[in-house]
Design an enzyme around this catalytic site. Structure first.
Site, PDB file in Angstrom:
ATOM      1  N   LYS A   1      19.315  -9.560   6.914  1.00 26.46           N
ATOM      2  CA  LYS A   1      19.848  -8.511   6.465  1.00 26.46           C
ATOM      3  C   LYS A   1      21.765  -9.338   5.971  1.00 26.46           C
ATOM      4  O   LYS A   1      22.439  -8.254   4.974  1.00 26.46           O
ATOM      5  CB  LYS A   1      19.844  -7.791   6.682  1.00 26.46           C
ATOM      6  CG  LYS A   1      17.504  -7.535   6.834  1.00 26.46           C
ATOM      7  CD  LYS A   1      17.800  -6.527   7.927  1.00 26.46           C
ATOM      8  CE  LYS A   1      16.288  -6.241   7.741  1.00 26.46           C
ATOM      9  NZ  LYS A   1      15.091  -5.953   9.204  1.00 26.46           N
TER      10      LYS A   1
ATOM     11  N   GLY B   1       8.387   0.886   7.863  1.00 34.53           N
ATOM     12  CA  GLY B   1       7.601   0.929   8.240  1.00 34.53           C
ATOM     13  C   GLY B   1       6.539   0.559   6.787  1.00 34.53           C
ATOM     14  O   GLY B   1       8.009   0.610   5.754  1.00 34.53           O
TER      15      GLY B   1
ATOM     16  N   ASP C   1      15.929 -12.150  11.141  1.00 32.07           N
ATOM     17  CA  ASP C   1      16.361 -11.727  10.539  1.00 32.07           C
ATOM     18  C   ASP C   1      17.133 -10.243  10.088  1.00 32.07           C
ATOM     19  O   ASP C   1      17.517 -10.158   8.493  1.00 32.07           O
ATOM     20  CB  ASP C   1      14.807 -10.191  10.863  1.00 32.07           C
ATOM     21  CG  ASP C   1      14.600  -9.244   9.779  1.00 32.07           C
ATOM     22  OD1 ASP C   1      13.346  -8.915   8.494  1.00 32.07           O
ATOM     23  OD2 ASP C   1      14.612  -8.389  10.670  1.00 32.07           O
TER      24      ASP C   1
ATOM     25  N   SER D   1       0.586  -1.189   0.287  1.00 31.27           N
ATOM     26  CA  SER D   1      -0.273   0.048   0.217  1.00 31.27           C
ATOM     27  C   SER D   1       0.363   1.812  -0.415  1.00 31.27           C
ATOM     28  O   SER D   1       0.441   2.239  -0.751  1.00 31.27           O
ATOM     29  CB  SER D   1      -0.962   0.090   1.441  1.00 31.27           C
ATOM     30  OG  SER D   1      -1.723   1.313   1.838  1.00 31.27           O
TER      31      SER D   1
END
Lengths: 433, 433
Positions: free
Chosen positions: A203, A300, A199, A16
């Protein structure tokens, strides 16, 4: 000019956010890229009220997007392993470029995906997979490409950093802070990926491959979580001059490459030690540049979208032969704007004033009267006790935000007072808000 | 594969650094770019003992390089205005791509130079012109290209930042610290460009053009130096919760763009307020990413060369059609190395140990004996006074650097002592050196 057509798969937070950034900034994106970038189709199980997709083609089957002949670039934002991998491989098979934010998939199956992309001569871009909005992939892969990387160390999981920061600031145990982070939405219901370092290790694996020119080696990296760190450890470390951070560290050693994620004491004086809360940061140490650090939001909707959109734009520019590197100022010919540069008098700032004055009772009043007459509000005013050899003392004032030319007039008046030594020192204040 | 041929003009600090990085890292540069990059010719008034150019073609006339048909990319590192501009325009006229570190030239004559490059369809790259080794141009122009930039603020002159830092740390006046900086080689004999903010303004002008999509507007920017800041101002600001930094600020305001360089109070809690000495840093605030910060060396031979070489590599990759974006991991096919990932047991770290123990006299001795038996040196050892409900207390130890597997053995032994509560907490220490 013919638009570049994007298909977005997944319309959660990042999907979105990506749709919204592409839509809201469509004009400047076209001006920078040389071609409009439009969302041709969205594949998602449901709509997302955070995005107005009413005029966009929607499908409930994401594989429609991978096979859509009108889509140039597929954006994979569904996350997870199996379906995401099949989706990306299908898109590659259909000759589409791919942009993804899926760190787990790239770290664990990137070698295979990159090989498939190479065979079909398409691009797979994944800036958003590491450190969210920080363009650390681009920095490592292009900005520092002339260097031999010695080591890199990063705070690359915001949840873990938030928990450690809170544990230290409030002297609260891990479990308690974790519950709070879950309530705030900073941690998942199942926090394993974040707090056990998986996680971060995804990365780190990706950054190390780029830094050292090695394949993705997730399964060989060492991972240790933060659940055993106690507030006492944080306190003891502080007394010794250290902070505890959950770092991903990759280092070129003599015999090989070190790849490890674990709680780490680092000197408190280091800027990295002071990166708190949900922020991410990566320090890169390399032979030519020495040391460089990047800081920013690691997660975010729109920070991640910022990196997704940058990848889309890189691919769009590359499609736009023969323009193969960005224009010098990053905008195509004739797209530069004629926005005026404001004269300094028209700018707004809060200000620090130091007025060297004979501090008899009337002076302070005369100064504040002049400021008041010009509509200038005062945030702080201090008369310094130290009388200097001239018998004068410093009056220090912080003004609220005011137009520069108005303050100029007030300063001019104040400098005209008989008990003031001109010129007054004026330094602008920037709250960085 | 056919090499890309570079001609370097100017063999001073940065020219020599660029030659050295291109030579020293030639293998990894070729592996990342897909083509070897060689220095075809150097144009310089004199040799530089910092570089072994004995096997490189030298000319005393830099214009030979601009006209040399074998040179693909001219690297302008002579600095200054008139000759540098003529050199670059001559190179463009001869169809060469150009890389430059010349901030003054780009800020004041960039519009004309970019126009000439556009007409000849060549690239002019200038990453090294702003903030030395920090890839801030790439970050702004590509990494954050999907954003609308709200504002940016930077410490972009290392000399000025060094002087302000010293003035504050040592309570010494401007003139005195300036002399020291000149003696250390951090400031020029004529320090005007640095301390009056002209150099910072050149860099700000360039960043603002990219950020806002406007032409280079150096002559309209506001510039104010640091010579009037006093140690008292720094002290008063500190008392008010601020630090004074010499910032370049560009902001999109309603009516236009603000472009200003001046001493500035910023909140002491801001990471930017804590960037000290000769470091540079740029904070970028944008609509999608929010806020991101980059920190690194703003000058020096190899940090600047790092950016020059990155520009050369970007151009070399673009020449290498149809490969128009970097490979996923930044290295071309088959160039990935098989460097092993070291097992965690083989890595070296200093370590923090917290041992929960019944603190009778013999315990401490037993622990240090075990560490000593394993060749583990102790940097610090503290027995915490706080007895907990179990009657035990914490012993905190910082070890020197030791192989992980050796420490594992020692920990195992210590955990076998009867007065110890297992497991021992062990957290690795990273000095980031």
């Amino acid at each position: 000019m013919k638009p570049v057509k994007v298909g977005i798969c997944g319309l959660g937070t990042v999907g979105s956010g990506t749709f919204n950034v592409l839509t809201r900034n469509a004009n400047s994106i076209a001006a920078r890229t040389g071609r409009p970038i439009i969302v041709e189709q969205i594949g998602a199980r449901r709509d997302n009220p955070a995005s107005d997709t009413s005029t966009t083609q929607m499908t409930r089957d994401i594989f429609d997007v991978a096979r859509n002949p009108d889509v140039d670039i597929l954006v994979e934002l569904i996350g997870g392993y199996d379906v995401a991998k099949e989706l990306i491989l299908t898109a590659i098979e259909h000759g589409k470029h791919v942009v993804t934010a899926n760190k787990a998939l790239i770290a664990e199956h990137g070698n295979e995906i990159f090989q498939a992309a190479r065979e079909k001569n398409v691009v797979v871009a994944y800036e958003a997979a590491v450190a969210g909005g920080i363009p650390v992939i681009k920095c490592l892969r292009e900005g520092l490409s002339g260097n031999q990387i010695n080591w890199l160390a990063g705070i690359i999981n915001g949840t873990g950093n938030f928990i450690l920061t809170e544990m230290g600031d409030k002297n609260r145990p891990f479990e308690e802070v974790l519950s709070e982070a879950q309530a705030l939405g900073y941690a998942e219901a199942d926090p394993t990926f974040d707090v056990e370092g998986i996680d971060a290790c995804h990365k780190l694996t990706i950054m190390a491959a780029i830094a050292f020119g090695i394949p993705l080696n997730f399964e060989r990296a060492y991972t240790e979580g933060i659940s055993r760190v106690t507030p006492a450890d944080i306190q003891y470390a502080e007394e010794l001059g250290y902070r505890i951070k959950h770092l991903g560290i990759a280092r070129q050693a003599d015999e090989g490459v070190e790849l490890r994620v674990h709680p780490t004491l680092i000197p408190a004086s280091r800027p990295l030690a002071n990166i708190n809360g949900v922020l991410n940061s990566v320090v890169i140490n390399a032979d030519a540049v020495g040391e460089t650090m990047m800081v920013g939001p690691g997660a975010g909707a729109e920070p991640t979208a910022s990196s997704v959109v940058a990848d889309i734009m890189d691919i769009a520019r590359a499609l736009e032969a023969p323009q193969t590197t960005p224009n010098p100022l990053g905008f195509v010919e004739n797209a530069l704007k004629s926005t005026p540069v404001l004269p300094i008098g028209e700018t707004l700032s809060a200000n620090y004033l130091r007025i060297h004055a004979d501090d008899h009772p009337g002076v302070m009043n005369a100064i504040t009267q002049i400021l008041s007459d010009h509509g200038i509000n005062i945030d702080a005013i201090t008369q310094k006790a130290i009388r200097e050899s001239d018998g004068f003392a410093d009056i220090v004032i912080l003004t609220q935000t005011i137009k520069e030319s108005t303050l100029d007039k007030a300063i001019n008046k104040i400098e005209g007072l008989i008990d003031i030594q001109a010129p007054i020192t004026r330094i602008r204040v920037e709250t960085m808000a």
